[in-house]
Design an enzyme around this catalytic site. Structure first.
Site, PDB file in Angstrom:
ATOM      1  N   GLU A  99       0.832  -1.191   0.000  1.00 18.04           N
ATOM      2  CA  GLU A  99       0.000   0.000   0.000  1.00 18.04           C
ATOM      3  C   GLU A  99       0.867   1.241   0.000  1.00 18.04           C
ATOM      4  O   GLU A  99       2.000   1.227   0.460  1.00 18.04           O
ATOM      5  CB  GLU A  99      -0.897   0.008   1.246  1.00 18.04           C
ATOM      6  CG  GLU A  99      -1.898  -1.118   1.201  1.00 18.04           C
ATOM      7  CD  GLU A  99      -2.766  -1.198   2.443  1.00 18.04           C
ATOM      8  OE1 GLU A  99      -3.962  -1.465   2.288  1.00 18.04           O
ATOM      9  OE2 GLU A  99      -2.258  -1.003   3.554  1.00 18.04           O
ATOM     10  N   CYS A 144       3.360   8.568   1.147  1.00 19.66           N
ATOM     11  CA  CYS A 144       4.048   7.591   2.006  1.00 19.66           C
ATOM     12  C   CYS A 144       4.138   6.271   1.235  1.00 19.66           C
ATOM     13  O   CYS A 144       3.112   5.727   0.831  1.00 19.66           O
ATOM     14  CB  CYS A 144       3.230   7.433   3.285  1.00 19.66           C
ATOM     15  SG  CYS A 144       3.851   6.165   4.393  1.00 19.66           S
ATOM     16  N   CYS A 151       7.444  -7.133   6.739  1.00 23.16           N
ATOM     17  CA  CYS A 151       8.627  -6.538   7.352  1.00 23.16           C
ATOM     18  C   CYS A 151       9.241  -7.563   8.288  1.00 23.16           C
ATOM     19  O   CYS A 151       8.531  -8.366   8.897  1.00 23.16           O
ATOM     20  CB  CYS A 151       8.231  -5.288   8.131  1.00 23.16           C
ATOM     21  SG  CYS A 151       9.638  -4.386   8.834  1.00 23.16           S
ATOM     22  N   CYS A 155       8.611  -5.160  15.229  1.00 26.36           N
ATOM     23  CA  CYS A 155       8.208  -4.221  16.281  1.00 26.36           C
ATOM     24  C   CYS A 155       6.810  -4.623  16.767  1.00 26.36           C
ATOM     25  O   CYS A 155       5.913  -4.855  15.959  1.00 26.36           O
ATOM     26  CB  CYS A 155       8.200  -2.786  15.758  1.00 26.36           C
ATOM     27  SG  CYS A 155       9.791  -2.288  15.070  1.00 26.36           S
ATOM     28  N   CYS A 158       3.408  -2.805  15.597  1.00 27.41           N
ATOM     29  CA  CYS A 158       3.211  -2.486  14.181  1.00 27.41           C
ATOM     30  C   CYS A 158       2.563  -3.659  13.445  1.00 27.41           C
ATOM     31  O   CYS A 158       3.017  -4.799  13.543  1.00 27.41           O
ATOM     32  CB  CYS A 158       4.551  -2.160  13.539  1.00 27.41           C
ATOM     33  SG  CYS A 158       4.420  -1.778  11.789  1.00 27.41           S
ATOM     34  N   SER A 232      12.733   6.508   6.684  1.00 24.33           N
ATOM     35  CA  SER A 232      12.519   6.204   8.098  1.00 24.33           C
ATOM     36  C   SER A 232      13.049   4.804   8.407  1.00 24.33           C
ATOM     37  O   SER A 232      12.817   3.861   7.660  1.00 24.33           O
ATOM     38  CB  SER A 232      11.022   6.275   8.400  1.00 24.33           C
ATOM     39  OG  SER A 232      10.772   5.969   9.757  1.00 24.33           O
ATOM     40  N   SER A 256      13.058   5.690  14.094  1.00 22.66           N
ATOM     41  CA  SER A 256      12.014   5.238  15.008  1.00 22.66           C
ATOM     42  C   SER A 256      12.680   4.829  16.309  1.00 22.66           C
ATOM     43  O   SER A 256      13.091   3.685  16.470  1.00 22.66           O
ATOM     44  CB  SER A 256      11.282   4.046  14.393  1.00 22.66           C
ATOM     45  OG  SER A 256      10.622   4.462  13.225  1.00 22.66           O
ATOM     46  N   LEU A 257      12.777   5.769  17.222  1.00 21.19           N
ATOM     47  CA  LEU A 257      13.479   5.481  18.471  1.00 21.19           C
ATOM     48  C   LEU A 257      12.524   4.829  19.479  1.00 21.19           C
ATOM     49  O   LEU A 257      12.785   3.755  19.996  1.00 21.19           O
ATOM     50  CB  LEU A 257      14.109   6.765  19.024  1.00 21.19           C
ATOM     51  CG  LEU A 257      15.202   6.554  20.071  1.00 21.19           C
ATOM     52  CD1 LEU A 257      16.371   5.770  19.510  1.00 21.19           C
ATOM     53  CD2 LEU A 257      15.677   7.892  20.637  1.00 21.19           C
ATOM     54  N   HIS A 258      11.424   5.503  19.736  1.00 21.53           N
ATOM     55  CA  HIS A 258      10.333   4.951  20.566  1.00 21.53           C
ATOM     56  C   HIS A 258      10.687   4.639  22.014  1.00 21.53           C
ATOM     57  O   HIS A 258       9.826   4.197  22.767  1.00 21.53           O
ATOM     58  CB  HIS A 258       9.736   3.682  19.932  1.00 21.53           C
ATOM     59  CG  HIS A 258       9.267   3.862  18.525  1.00 21.53           C
ATOM     60  ND1 HIS A 258       8.662   5.003  18.063  1.00 21.53           N
ATOM     61  CD2 HIS A 258       9.298   3.029  17.450  1.00 21.53           C
ATOM     62  CE1 HIS A 258       8.349   4.870  16.797  1.00 21.53           C
ATOM     63  NE2 HIS A 258       8.731   3.691  16.385  1.00 21.53           N
ATOM     64  N   ASN A 332      -1.378   4.059  17.127  1.00 23.82           N
ATOM     65  CA  ASN A 332      -2.633   3.647  16.513  1.00 23.82           C
ATOM     66  C   ASN A 332      -2.908   2.209  16.916  1.00 23.82           C
ATOM     67  O   ASN A 332      -2.009   1.377  16.879  1.00 23.82           O
ATOM     68  CB  ASN A 332      -2.533   3.765  14.988  1.00 23.82           C
ATOM     69  CG  ASN A 332      -2.372   5.205  14.555  1.00 23.82           C
ATOM     70  OD1 ASN A 332      -3.192   6.053  14.871  1.00 23.82           O
ATOM     71  ND2 ASN A 332      -1.287   5.503  13.852  1.00 23.82           N
ATOM     72  N   CYS A 375      -0.221   5.194  10.578  1.00 27.80           N
ATOM     73  CA  CYS A 375       1.053   4.519  10.822  1.00 27.80           C
ATOM     74  C   CYS A 375       0.836   3.159  11.447  1.00 27.80           C
ATOM     75  O   CYS A 375       0.085   3.021  12.404  1.00 27.80           O
ATOM     76  CB  CYS A 375       1.907   5.308  11.803  1.00 27.80           C
ATOM     77  SG  CYS A 375       2.234   6.964  11.304  1.00 27.80           S
TER      78      CYS A 375
HETATM   79  N1  SAH Z   1      10.497   0.535   9.118  1.00 27.12           N
HETATM   80  C1  SAH Z   1      10.515   1.962   9.155  1.00 27.12           C
HETATM   81  C2  SAH Z   1       9.404   2.629   8.382  1.00 27.12           C
HETATM   82  C3  SAH Z   1       7.995   2.099   8.517  1.00 27.12           C
HETATM   83  S1  SAH Z   1       6.991   2.485   9.908  1.00 27.12           S
HETATM   84  C4  SAH Z   1      10.542   2.444  10.577  1.00 27.12           C
HETATM   85  O1  SAH Z   1      10.311   1.657  11.465  1.00 27.12           O
HETATM   86  O2  SAH Z   1      10.839   3.611  10.810  1.00 27.12           O
HETATM   87  C5  SAH Z   1       6.713   4.198   9.969  1.00 27.12           C
HETATM   88  C6  SAH Z   1       6.535   4.707  11.402  1.00 27.12           C
HETATM   89  O3  SAH Z   1       5.262   4.289  11.975  1.00 27.12           O
HETATM   90  C7  SAH Z   1       7.605   4.181  12.342  1.00 27.12           C
HETATM   91  O4  SAH Z   1       8.053   5.199  13.176  1.00 27.12           O
HETATM   92  C8  SAH Z   1       6.842   3.142  13.121  1.00 27.12           C
HETATM   93  O5  SAH Z   1       7.464   2.833  14.334  1.00 27.12           O
HETATM   94  C9  SAH Z   1       5.503   3.809  13.278  1.00 27.12           C
HETATM   95  N2  SAH Z   1       4.443   2.892  13.707  1.00 27.12           N
HETATM   96  C10 SAH Z   1       4.357   1.576  13.479  1.00 27.12           C
HETATM   97  N3  SAH Z   1       3.249   1.065  14.053  1.00 27.12           N
HETATM   98  C11 SAH Z   1       2.621   2.084  14.649  1.00 27.12           C
HETATM   99  C12 SAH Z   1       1.393   2.199  15.395  1.00 27.12           C
HETATM  100  N4  SAH Z   1       0.637   1.144  15.637  1.00 27.12           N
HETATM  101  N5  SAH Z   1       1.060   3.417  15.830  1.00 27.12           N
HETATM  102  C13 SAH Z   1       1.832   4.490  15.582  1.00 27.12           C
HETATM  103  N6  SAH Z   1       2.967   4.449  14.888  1.00 27.12           N
HETATM  104  C14 SAH Z   1       3.372   3.254  14.434  1.00 27.12           C
END
Ligand code: SAH
Length: 402
Positions: A99, A144, A151, A155, A158, A232, A256-258, A332, A375
Site C-alpha cells: 500500500e 508515504c 517486514c 516491532c 506495528c 525512516s 524510530s526510536l520509541h 494507533n 502509521c
Molecule cells: N520501518 C521503518 C518505516 C515504517 S513504519 C521504521 O520503522 O521507521 C513508519 C513509522 O510508523 C515508524 O516510526 C513506526 O514505528 C511507526 N508505527 C508503526 N506502528 C505504529 C502504530 N501502531 N502506531 C503508531 N505508529 C506506528
C-alpha cells in the site's frame, strides 16, 4: 567503490537508470539517444505501456514489451478517508500486495504530518508552486511509500510486520508508487514530500532503496529534491552510515526510536538487541546533516510502556546535543497487540517536558485512520502475505542483515 554504489541489474526495466538504458539500446543495435526518450516516458510521464510511446518505432515498442516493460502493479483499490487521505492498494505481478498513502497537508499541519517537511523555508517548489486555475496556491501532499511486502523487524506495535517479511520490492516497484500515485492527486494538489514510512524497513533493503532514490531524484525523471524525501528506519546503524555517505546527508532521515533506554526499547523493538540506543545515537551524531536540517526522531507513545515523564526526561538527556525534531505519535491501535494508546494527558505531559527542554517537538495527527491508512496499520486487511507468527519481541529470531 562501495558495494552499494554498484547495484546489480534490475529485473524490471523501470528500475534501469539512463546509463542502463544506453547499454540496453546498444545491445539492441539502436542509437543510445533512445535511452533518454524511454527514461523520460517512464519517469517523467509515468507511462509504462510501450504502445503509448508514440515517438518510437513499432518494432522497438514491441521489443520493449517483450523485454517486460509494463506497469509493475495494478491499483486494485483506492480508499478515501474523510480527511482526504487516500490509501492505494497495489497488486504486484506475483499476486502480493503493498500500500501507499497520499496525505494532503492541512493548514495547521505545518511540518508535522510529513516528517519530511523541513525547516528550509527558502526553497522554491520544484514541481509546481504555480497557482491553480482557481488562483489558489496548490495544496501540498505527502506520499508515504512501501519498500517491502511485510517486514522482518518485528516491532510489537506495528501491523506491517505481524506476518513477517514476504519479499523486498524492486526499485521499479518502489519508484512506480510515486509515478502512479501522482495520478490520484486532485487538480489543486501537488506532490511535495515523499516519506519511506509505509510497509517495510527501507534500510533492511538497502540496494533497491538506494536505486529507487537515485531514480526518483534523477533530473530527467521525477526530479524530486532529496531534501523533500525522508527515509525512516528502526535504526540499522551500518546502513544509516551508508545512506549518509551515498547522498552526502541530503536525504532526510527519520529514526524510530520509541524509547530512550535499552530496557524499554528491547521490549518493543527486537532490533534493539543488535543496534542499541547508544549505537544509534552515536551514528546520528556522525550523520553529515546539511546546515539547518534536522533528523526526525519518531516516538510512538504506548500506554504504560514508554510514555512516562521519566521516559521523557531520559529522552531529553539522550538527545542532548543532537540536531533533531521529535515527532510524537500516539499509537494507533493494532488488534491483538495487547498494547494501548497513551492518554491525551500523558501525550501532553510528554510533549511539555520535551518542549521545556527546548527540543522541537510535535504530535503527529492521526490521518486516514478511518481507512486503516495510519502509521502501523498498512496492509492489515489486504490479505497480503504469509502466515502470522505472533511471538512478540522476545522469542523472535533476528533477521540477517545485508
Ligand atoms: N520501518 C521503518 C518505516 C515504517 S513504519 C521504521 O520503522 O521507521 C513508519 C513509522 O510508523 C515508524 O516510526 C513506526 O514505528 C511507526 N508505527 C508503526 N506502528 C505504529 C502504530 N501502531 N502506531 C503508531 N505508529 C506506528
Amino acid at each position: 567503490m562501495s558495494e552499494s554504489a554498484r547495484p546489480s541489474k534490475p529485473a524490471h526495466p523501470a528500475g534501469r537508470s539512463p546509463e542502463d538504458w544506453q547499454q540496453w539500446f546498444s545491445q539492441q543495435g539502436e542509437p543510445r539517444f533512445r535511452a533518454g526518450q524511454v527514461f523520460r516516458w517512464i519517469h517523467q510521464r509515468g507511462v509504462f505501456d510501450p504502445a503509448e510511446m508514440t515517438d518510437l518505432g513499432k518494432s522497438l515498442r514491441e521489443r520493449l514489451a517483450n523485454d517486460g516493460l509494463e506497469s509493475p502493479f495494478v491499483v486494485e483499490r483506492v480508499v478515501r478517508s474523510t480527511d482526504g487521505t487516500r490509501k492505494l492498494l497495489l497488486r504486484l505481478r506475483d499476486g502480493l500486495a503493498v500500500e501507499c498513502v497520499l496525505i494532503p497537508m492541512t493548514n495547521d499541519d505545518d511540518a508535522d504530518v510529513a516528517a519530511a517537511d523541513a525547516d528550509d523555508g527558502d526553497e522554491g517548489e520544484e514541481n509546481g508552486g504555480e497557482p491553480t486555475w482557481s488562483g489558489e496556491a496548490p495544496r501540498r501532499v505527502t506520499l508515504c511509500i512501501s519498500t517491502q511486502v511485510g517486514c522482518a523487524m518485528g516491532c510489537v506495535f506495528c501491523a506491517s510486520g505481524k506476518a513477517g517479511l514476504s519479499r523486498g520490492l524492486e526499485s521499479a516497484e518502489i519508484v512506480a508508487q510515486v509515478l502512479i500515485a501522482k495520478r490520484y492527486l486532485d487538480d489543486n494538489e501537488r506532490l511535495r514530500n515523499l516519506v519511506f514510512m509505509g510497509m517495510g524497513e527501507p534500510l533492511h533493503h538497502y540496494e533497491q532503496t538506494l536505486r529507487a532514490l537515485r531514480l526518483i531524484t534523477h533530473p530527467d525523471g521525477i526530479g524530486m529534491s532529496p531534501r523533500r524525501i525522508t527515509v525512516s528506519t528502526v535504526g540499522l546503524v551500518p546502513n544509516i552510515e551508508k545512506l549518509g555517505r551515498d547522498f552526502d546527508g541530503k536525504i532526510g532521515l527519520a529514526v524510530s526510536l520509541h524509547a530512550p533506554d535499552d530496557e524499554t526499547r528491547n521490549r518493543i523493538m527486537p532490533m534493539n538487541r543488535r543496534y542499541d540506543v547508544a549505537q544509534i545515537l552515536s551514528v546520528l551524531r556522525k550523520y553529515p546533516l546539511p546546515p539547518r536540517r534536522r533528523i526526525t526522531i519518531e516516538y510512538t507513545l504506548i500506554a504504560g510502556v514508554n510514555d512516562s515523564p521519566d521516559h521523557a526526561r531520559k529522552l531529553v538527556r539522550a538527545l542532548g546535543g543532537l540536531r533533531v525534531k521529535v515527532n510524537l505519535i500516539p499509537m494507533n491501535p493494532v488488534a491483538g497487540s495487547g498494547l494501548g494508546t497513551s492518554s491525551n494527558a500523558a501525550v501532553e505531559q510528554f510533549h511539555e517536558i520535551l518542549s521545556r527542554a527546548r527540543i522541537s517537538c510535535s504530535v503527529r495527527k492521526r490521518r486516514g485512520d478511518d481507512v486503516d491508512a495510519a502509521c502501523g496499520q498498512l496492509a492489515l486487511n489486504a490479505g497480503v502475505t504469509a502466515p502470522v507468527s505472533d511471538d512478540g519481541a522476545k522469542g523472535r529470531k533476528l533477521p540477517t542483515m545485508n
